[in-house]
Design a protein around this motif. Structure first.
Motif, short mmCIF file in Angstrom:
data_model
loop_
_atom_site.label_atom_id
_atom_site.label_comp_id
_atom_site.label_asym_id
_atom_site.label_seq_id
_atom_site.Cartn_x
_atom_site.Cartn_y
_atom_site.Cartn_z
N ARG A 36 -5.64 1.07 -6.38
CA ARG A 36 -5.32 1.85 -5.00
C ARG A 36 -6.83 1.97 -4.42
O ARG A 36 -6.91 1.75 -3.39
N THR A 37 -7.85 2.16 -5.28
CA THR A 37 -9.09 2.50 -4.77
C THR A 37 -9.85 1.16 -4.18
O THR A 37 -10.47 1.24 -3.28
N ARG A 91 0.78 -1.33 0.09
CA ARG A 91 -0.01 0.03 0.08
C ARG A 91 0.83 1.06 -0.07
O ARG A 91 0.66 2.11 -0.60
N GLN A 92 1.95 1.34 0.92
CA GLN A 92 2.89 2.60 0.82
C GLN A 92 3.47 2.74 -0.53
O GLN A 92 3.85 3.60 -1.09
N PHE A 93 3.94 1.37 -1.00
CA PHE A 93 4.50 1.53 -2.48
C PHE A 93 3.93 2.16 -3.50
O PHE A 93 3.97 2.85 -4.17
N LEU A 94 2.32 1.64 -3.36
CA LEU A 94 1.21 2.02 -4.29
C LEU A 94 0.93 3.59 -4.20
O LEU A 94 1.02 4.41 -5.02
N GLU A 95 0.90 4.09 -2.94
CA GLU A 95 0.71 5.57 -2.60
C GLU A 95 1.74 6.11 -3.21
O GLU A 95 1.48 7.42 -3.85
N THR A 96 3.22 5.82 -3.05
CA THR A 96 4.30 6.64 -3.54
C THR A 96 4.31 6.61 -5.18
O THR A 96 4.64 7.91 -5.71
N ALA A 144 4.14 -7.60 -3.86
CA ALA A 144 4.43 -8.38 -5.21
C ALA A 144 3.44 -8.05 -5.97
O ALA A 144 3.66 -7.51 -7.30
N LEU A 145 1.99 -7.74 -5.97
CA LEU A 145 1.01 -7.40 -6.93
C LEU A 145 1.26 -5.94 -7.38
O LEU A 145 1.14 -5.74 -8.58
N SER A 146 1.32 -5.33 -6.19
CA SER A 146 1.55 -3.89 -6.79
C SER A 146 2.71 -3.49 -7.36
O SER A 146 2.81 -2.62 -8.36
N TYR A 147 3.71 -4.24 -7.13
CA TYR A 147 5.07 -4.06 -7.92
C TYR A 147 5.02 -4.37 -9.07
O TYR A 147 5.22 -3.71 -10.29
#
Length: 250
Positions: free
Chosen positions: A143-144, A124-129, A156-159
Motif C-alpha cells: 500500500r505504501t 487500491r480500494q481493495f487494498l485499503e479495505t 489482480a496483484l493486490s488480490y
C-alpha cells in the motif's frame, strides 16, 4: 520452469478438483466477496455499458455472450495469469520484488485508458479495505509503495497478494478472482440494462462452469501466454469515455 509447467499441465488434465481449505479461510473468502465489501466494482463496467447503449446487450443471453468473451478472452489471458504468477512468486520467495515487475506488465497489457484506471482504482480500494483485516506486513508495504507511486497497484496483484498471505490455495485464488470479476459485471448489468434480479442470478449460475474451465486453463499458462483476445471489449472501453451519458466510470 519446464517441470513446473509439466506439473501444472498434469493438474489441468485431472478430473479430481478436490481442494482443501480451512474453515476460517472459507469464511474470509466469503467476506471479501460479499456485496457490501467496498472495492468500487459497482462503478465499473469495463466496456459493457457501451454495448448496452448500442443495444448489443439487452437480455440474459446477450449478457452471457459478453461475460464469456470477457472471461475467456480478457481475464483468462490477462489478469488471471497475473494473479497466478503473483501467487507463485510469493510462494517461491516471499517479498514484493517480482510483484513490481508483474504490476508494470499488467499495466502495459491494458490497452484502454479506462481499463487501466479502473483496475488500479479497484486494486487500491481493495487494498485499503483488506489491510486492517490482515496481520501480514506485506500488505501495508504494498500500500505504501502504491501511495508513493513506486508501483501501480492493479487489482489482480493486490488480490493475489492478499489471498496468498491468507493462505488461500492457488486454484481457489484464481477461480474466486474470476468469479468475482464476472459476477460484479452481471450485477451491474442488472441495474444498467435493466434486468431482473432473477435473471442476474440465472446468468451467474450459467457462467460458473466457465469460471472452472478458465481456472484450469490459467493453471497451465505462464507469462508467455499473456495476450488480449477480446479486442472488441477493449474498443468498447475506449468508446465508453465518449458516451453522451454514463452510469459507470469505465
Amino acid at each position: 520452469m519446464s517441470k513446473q509447467r509439466d506439473d501444472l499441465t498434469s493438474l489441468s488434465n485431472t478430473k479430481d478438483t478436490t481442494i482443501t481449505m480451512q474453515m476460517n479461510q472459507l469464511l474470509q473468502l466469503m467476506h471479501i466477496h460479499d456485496s457490501a465489501f467496498p472495492i468500487g466494482s459497482y462503478t465499473h463496467s469495463f466496456g459493457m455499458e457501451t454495448y448496452i447503449q448500442q443495444g448489443k446487450i439487452h437480455d440474459k443471453e446477450t449478457l452471457l455472450t459478453y461475460c464469456r468473451s470477457y472471461l475467456h478472452g480478457n481475464l483468462g489471458s490477462g489478469d488471471a495469469i497475473f494473479v497466478k504468477e503473483a501467487w507463485q512468486s510469493l510462494a517461491a520467495a516471499p517479498g514484493l520484488t517480482t510483484l513490481y515487475e508483474l504490476d508494470s506488465f499488467c499495466h502495459a497489457q491494458k490497452l484502454a485508458k479506462e481499463s487501466r484506471v479502473g483496475s488500479t482504482k479497484m486494486g487500491r480500494q481493495f487494498l485499503e479495505t483488506v489491510c486492517p483485516l490482515s496481520s501480514s506486513p506485506l500488505l501495508p508495504q504494498w500500500r505504501t509503495d502504491i501511495k508513493e507511486k513506486r508501483t501501480y497497484g492493479h487489482h489482480a496483484l493486490s488480490y493475489a497478494l492478499y489471498a496468498y498471505t491468507e493462505g488461500m490455495p492457488l486454484a481457489v485464488t484464481i477461480c474466486s478472482f474470476l468469479y468475482s470479476s464476472v459476477a460484479n459485471l452481471i450485477h451491474n448489468a442488472v441495474r444498467a440494462v435493466p434486468l431482473g434480479q432473477t435473471t442476474g442470478v440465472q446468468a451467474i449460475q450459467a457462467i460458473l462452469p466457465d469460471c472452472e474451465q478458465v481456472t484450469t486453463q490459467v493453471l497451465a499458462r505462464t507469462l508467455d501466454d499473456v495476450s488480449n483476445q477480446a479486442i472488441g471489449i477493449e474498443l468498447a472501453s475506449m468508446e465508453h469515455e465518449f458516451l453522451f451519458s454514463r452510469l459507470f466510470i469505465s
